[in-house]
Every structure is written in C-alpha cells, then in structure tokens.
Scaffold this motif. Structure first.
Motif, PDB file in Angstrom:
ATOM      1  N   GLY A 131      37.669  54.805  49.515  1.00 24.59           N
ATOM      2  CA  GLY A 131      37.589  53.634  50.377  1.00 24.59           C
ATOM      3  C   GLY A 131      38.376  53.842  51.661  1.00 24.59           C
ATOM      4  N   LEU A 132      38.051  53.069  52.681  1.00 26.34           N
ATOM      5  CA  LEU A 132      38.752  53.173  53.957  1.00 26.34           C
ATOM      6  C   LEU A 132      40.175  52.642  53.858  1.00 26.34           C
ATOM      7  CD1 LEU A 132      35.922  51.961  56.351  1.00 26.34           C
ATOM      8  CD2 LEU A 132      36.621  54.319  55.874  1.00 26.34           C
ATOM      9  N   ALA A 133      40.360  51.587  53.091  1.00 22.92           N
ATOM     10  CA  ALA A 133      41.674  50.967  52.921  1.00 22.92           C
ATOM     11  C   ALA A 133      41.656  50.126  51.658  1.00 22.92           C
ATOM     12  CB  ALA A 133      42.017  50.091  54.129  1.00 22.92           C
ATOM     13  N   TYR A 134      42.850  49.822  51.163  1.00 24.19           N
ATOM     14  CA  TYR A 134      42.933  48.898  50.039  1.00 24.19           C
ATOM     15  C   TYR A 134      44.089  47.941  50.262  1.00 24.19           C
ATOM     16  CZ  TYR A 134      46.971  51.339  48.100  1.00 24.19           C
ATOM     17  OH  TYR A 134      48.222  51.879  47.925  1.00 24.19           O
ATOM     18  N   PHE A 135      43.979  46.777  49.638  1.00 27.67           N
ATOM     19  CA  PHE A 135      45.012  45.750  49.679  1.00 27.67           C
ATOM     20  C   PHE A 135      45.164  45.211  48.269  1.00 27.67           C
ATOM     21  CE2 PHE A 135      42.685  45.879  53.620  1.00 27.67           C
ATOM     22  CZ  PHE A 135      43.683  45.935  54.571  1.00 27.67           C
ATOM     23  N   GLU A 136      46.389  45.069  47.820  1.00 27.72           N
ATOM     24  CA  GLU A 136      46.663  44.387  46.553  1.00 27.72           C
ATOM     25  C   GLU A 136      47.267  43.044  46.920  1.00 27.72           C
ATOM     26  OE1 GLU A 136      47.923  46.994  43.041  1.00 27.72           O
ATOM     27  OE2 GLU A 136      48.912  47.870  44.807  1.00 27.72           O
ATOM     28  N   LEU A 137      46.834  41.997  46.220  1.00 29.91           N
ATOM     29  CA  LEU A 137      47.219  40.649  46.619  1.00 29.91           C
ATOM     30  C   LEU A 137      47.680  39.808  45.445  1.00 29.91           C
ATOM     31  CD1 LEU A 137      44.225  41.399  48.232  1.00 29.91           C
ATOM     32  CD2 LEU A 137      45.435  39.831  49.717  1.00 29.91           C
ATOM     33  N   ALA A 138      48.627  38.917  45.739  1.00 34.09           N
ATOM     34  CA  ALA A 138      49.055  37.893  44.794  1.00 34.09           C
ATOM     35  C   ALA A 138      48.460  36.582  45.287  1.00 34.09           C
ATOM     36  CB  ALA A 138      50.577  37.801  44.745  1.00 34.09           C
ATOM     37  N   THR A 139      47.728  35.901  44.437  1.00 32.95           N
ATOM     38  CA  THR A 139      47.045  34.668  44.829  1.00 32.95           C
ATOM     39  C   THR A 139      48.052  33.589  45.191  1.00 32.95           C
ATOM     40  OG1 THR A 139      45.175  35.209  43.402  1.00 32.95           O
ATOM     41  CG2 THR A 139      45.410  32.900  44.047  1.00 32.95           C
ATOM     42  N   THR A 140      47.809  32.963  46.351  1.00 33.13           N
ATOM     43  CA  THR A 140      48.656  31.853  46.791  1.00 33.13           C
ATOM     44  C   THR A 140      47.916  30.518  46.738  1.00 33.13           C
ATOM     45  OG1 THR A 140      48.085  32.259  49.105  1.00 33.13           O
ATOM     46  CG2 THR A 140      50.092  33.312  48.263  1.00 33.13           C
ATOM     47  N   ALA A 141      46.581  30.553  46.776  1.00 31.17           N
ATOM     48  CA  ALA A 141      45.791  29.317  46.711  1.00 31.17           C
ATOM     49  C   ALA A 141      44.357  29.651  46.313  1.00 31.17           C
ATOM     50  CB  ALA A 141      45.805  28.596  48.055  1.00 31.17           C
ATOM     51  N   VAL A 142      43.734  28.707  45.631  1.00 27.83           N
ATOM     52  CA  VAL A 142      42.318  28.798  45.293  1.00 27.83           C
ATOM     53  C   VAL A 142      41.696  27.458  45.661  1.00 27.83           C
ATOM     54  CG1 VAL A 142      40.606  29.110  43.458  1.00 27.83           C
ATOM     55  CG2 VAL A 142      42.760  30.401  43.382  1.00 27.83           C
ATOM     56  N   HIS A 143      40.665  27.498  46.494  1.00 28.91           N
ATOM     57  CA  HIS A 143      39.980  26.284  46.923  1.00 28.91           C
ATOM     58  C   HIS A 143      38.525  26.349  46.478  1.00 28.91           C
ATOM     59  CE1 HIS A 143      43.323  25.130  49.543  1.00 28.91           C
ATOM     60  NE2 HIS A 143      43.353  26.398  49.920  1.00 28.91           N
ATOM     61  N   GLU A 144      38.039  25.266  45.893  1.00 29.23           N
ATOM     62  CA  GLU A 144      36.623  25.161  45.553  1.00 29.23           C
ATOM     63  C   GLU A 144      35.894  24.615  46.766  1.00 29.23           C
ATOM     64  OE1 GLU A 144      35.602  23.130  41.904  1.00 29.23           O
ATOM     65  OE2 GLU A 144      37.514  23.720  41.025  1.00 29.23           O
ATOM     66  N   GLU A 145      34.802  25.275  47.149  1.00 31.71           N
ATOM     67  CA  GLU A 145      33.981  24.785  48.249  1.00 31.71           C
ATOM     68  C   GLU A 145      32.521  25.104  47.941  1.00 31.71           C
ATOM     69  OE1 GLU A 145      33.017  22.611  51.260  1.00 31.71           O
ATOM     70  OE2 GLU A 145      35.134  22.890  50.794  1.00 31.71           O
ATOM     71  N   ALA A 146      31.721  24.058  47.832  1.00 36.06           N
ATOM     72  CA  ALA A 146      30.302  24.193  47.504  1.00 36.06           C
ATOM     73  C   ALA A 146      30.161  25.022  46.224  1.00 36.06           C
ATOM     74  CB  ALA A 146      29.532  24.781  48.679  1.00 36.06           C
ATOM     75  N   THR A 147      29.492  26.172  46.287  1.00 38.30           N
ATOM     76  CA  THR A 147      29.252  26.993  45.100  1.00 38.30           C
ATOM     77  C   THR A 147      30.258  28.134  44.959  1.00 38.30           C
ATOM     78  OG1 THR A 147      27.738  28.387  46.355  1.00 38.30           O
ATOM     79  CG2 THR A 147      26.768  26.532  45.146  1.00 38.30           C
ATOM     80  N   HIS A 148      31.301  28.136  45.758  1.00 41.75           N
ATOM     81  CA  HIS A 148      32.221  29.271  45.789  1.00 41.75           C
ATOM     82  C   HIS A 148      33.685  28.880  45.622  1.00 41.75           C
ATOM     83  CE1 HIS A 148      28.693  31.382  47.038  1.00 41.75           C
ATOM     84  NE2 HIS A 148      29.363  32.525  47.085  1.00 41.75           N
ATOM     85  N   LEU A 149      34.471  29.865  45.219  1.00 37.53           N
ATOM     86  CA  LEU A 149      35.928  29.755  45.231  1.00 37.53           C
ATOM     87  C   LEU A 149      36.425  30.566  46.420  1.00 37.53           C
ATOM     88  CD1 LEU A 149      37.031  30.342  41.509  1.00 37.53           C
ATOM     89  CD2 LEU A 149      36.659  28.171  42.696  1.00 37.53           C
ATOM     90  N   LEU A 150      37.280  29.967  47.222  1.00 39.80           N
ATOM     91  CA  LEU A 150      37.951  30.682  48.304  1.00 39.80           C
ATOM     92  C   LEU A 150      39.337  31.030  47.784  1.00 39.80           C
ATOM     93  CD1 LEU A 150      36.911  28.380  51.285  1.00 39.80           C
ATOM     94  CD2 LEU A 150      35.760  30.416  50.390  1.00 39.80           C
ATOM     95  N   VAL A 151      39.557  32.311  47.569  1.00 37.35           N
ATOM     96  CA  VAL A 151      40.812  32.776  46.979  1.00 37.35           C
ATOM     97  C   VAL A 151      41.647  33.392  48.097  1.00 37.35           C
ATOM     98  CG1 VAL A 151      41.874  34.226  45.216  1.00 37.35           C
ATOM     99  CG2 VAL A 151      39.593  33.244  44.825  1.00 37.35           C
ATOM    100  N   ILE A 152      42.841  32.857  48.282  1.00 37.91           N
ATOM    101  CA  ILE A 152      43.752  33.334  49.319  1.00 37.91           C
ATOM    102  C   ILE A 152      44.901  34.060  48.629  1.00 37.91           C
ATOM    103  CG2 ILE A 152      45.268  32.655  51.223  1.00 37.91           C
ATOM    104  CD1 ILE A 152      43.447  30.101  51.411  1.00 37.91           C
TER     105      ILE A 152
END
Length: 184
Positions: A131-152
């Motif tokens: 891969g060109l790059a990678y990021f490891e993340l710790a979730t800070t928020a999850v928002h439900e919107e329409a048919t999706h989860l927006l995971v920050i």
C-alpha cells in the motif's frame, strides 16, 4: 457568480427519494474520482477487512480521519465494536486485493488468506503489503447517517508499507471501476 449554459436539474424530497432518484445520485456521484483503501479491524479474535472509497482526512492536529461504512455490513459492526481500525491506501497494482475485499460474499474465515499483510504496530489490525500508506486509528466517534456509519478516529500510528517509487500511483475508483493515474 453566474452559471451559464444548460443546467439539468432533478428535484426530490430528501426524505423520500425514489429508486430513480437513488440511481441518478449513484451515477452523478460516481463522477468524482476517489482513492481506494482497505479498512481492517480485529474483533472477537477475528480479522475483518473491506474495500472503501469513502474516507477523508478530518484534521492534521491532532491527526484524525473518517471512514464511511455501510451500516449493515460486517466491517461496520466490527469497527464500531472494536474501537480501533487500520486504513491502508492502495496502490494501482492492488486491484485484485480491492476486488477480493469488496466482494459481498467473501468468507469470514480466511478472509485475508489471499491478501499479503502484516500487523500494525499499535492496533494489531491488518495493514496490506504494498500500500502507499497506512494509518492505525482509535475510534473517537461513530455517527449514524442514512444507511451508513461515519467512524471518526484519531491516528495512533502511521507509515508506509513500501518504498515510494516515482512510477507508483494510487488506485482510484471512478465511474464504477478502478482506475490509475497515467504518468505524463
């Protein structure tokens, strides 16, 4: 600013779009090229991974990213429950991996057996080789919107899994297919 020339418009109520509206939205929104990545997590001692093209950098300080995941998918449930995840940005030569991890019928057991990867140093989530790059993340928020989860998530580790070469290009999704940037 004035827009000149013919402008076609289709209006509908955002609360009740019909199938024709949804199809037209898909067609029009596919006119935007998007980078392709793989989101992965480990939940209940099992690897989960899926191809995504809806992610973005939210902030540089602190480094924060967002990914949009179909709410009914295994990856969305696993990412939301695990609280940590990785995002690998794919190179143009990784179409096979993108297709495999985008397949709705991909098995849970052995999902990553066809994909070369290593474990991220901070989360243990799969980081795809090449891969060109990678990021490891710790979730800070999850928002439900329409048919999706927006995971920050806040970045806890990042890097490149490969040595950058001048001819490398990102894998892109455009008009319903994978593409790459042609060097000039």
């Amino acid at each position: 600013m004035e827009i000149t020339g013919p402008l076609e418009s289709q209006q509908f109520s955002p609360q009740e779009p019909g199938q024709a509206d949804i199809d037209e939205y898909r067609r029009l929104s596919a006119e935007q090229a998007a980078g392709v990545g793989v989101v992965s997590t480990v939940w209940r001692k099992r690897d989960y991974a899926a191809t995504v093209s809806a992610y973005l950098s939210v902030s540089y300080d602190p480094p924060t990213m967002l990914v949009s995941l179909y709410e009914g998918s295994r990856i969305a449930q696993a990412v939301a429950a695990s609280g940590q995840w990785a995002l690998t940005l794919l190179a143009a030569g990784q179409r096979r991996q993108a297709n495999w991890l985008a397949s709705p019928g991909a098995p849970i057991e052995g999902l990553l057996s066809q994909v070369p990867f290593r474990r991220g140093p901070a989360t243990g989530c799969a980081v795809l080789d090449g891969g060109l790059a990678y990021f490891e993340l710790a979730t800070t928020a999850v928002h439900e919107e329409a048919t999706h989860l927006l995971v920050i998530g806040q970045v806890v580790s990042m890097g490149s899994a490969t040595v950058r070469q001048p001819a490398m290009s990102p894998l892109l999704h455009y008009a319903g297919d994978y593409r790459s940037i042609q060097p000039q």
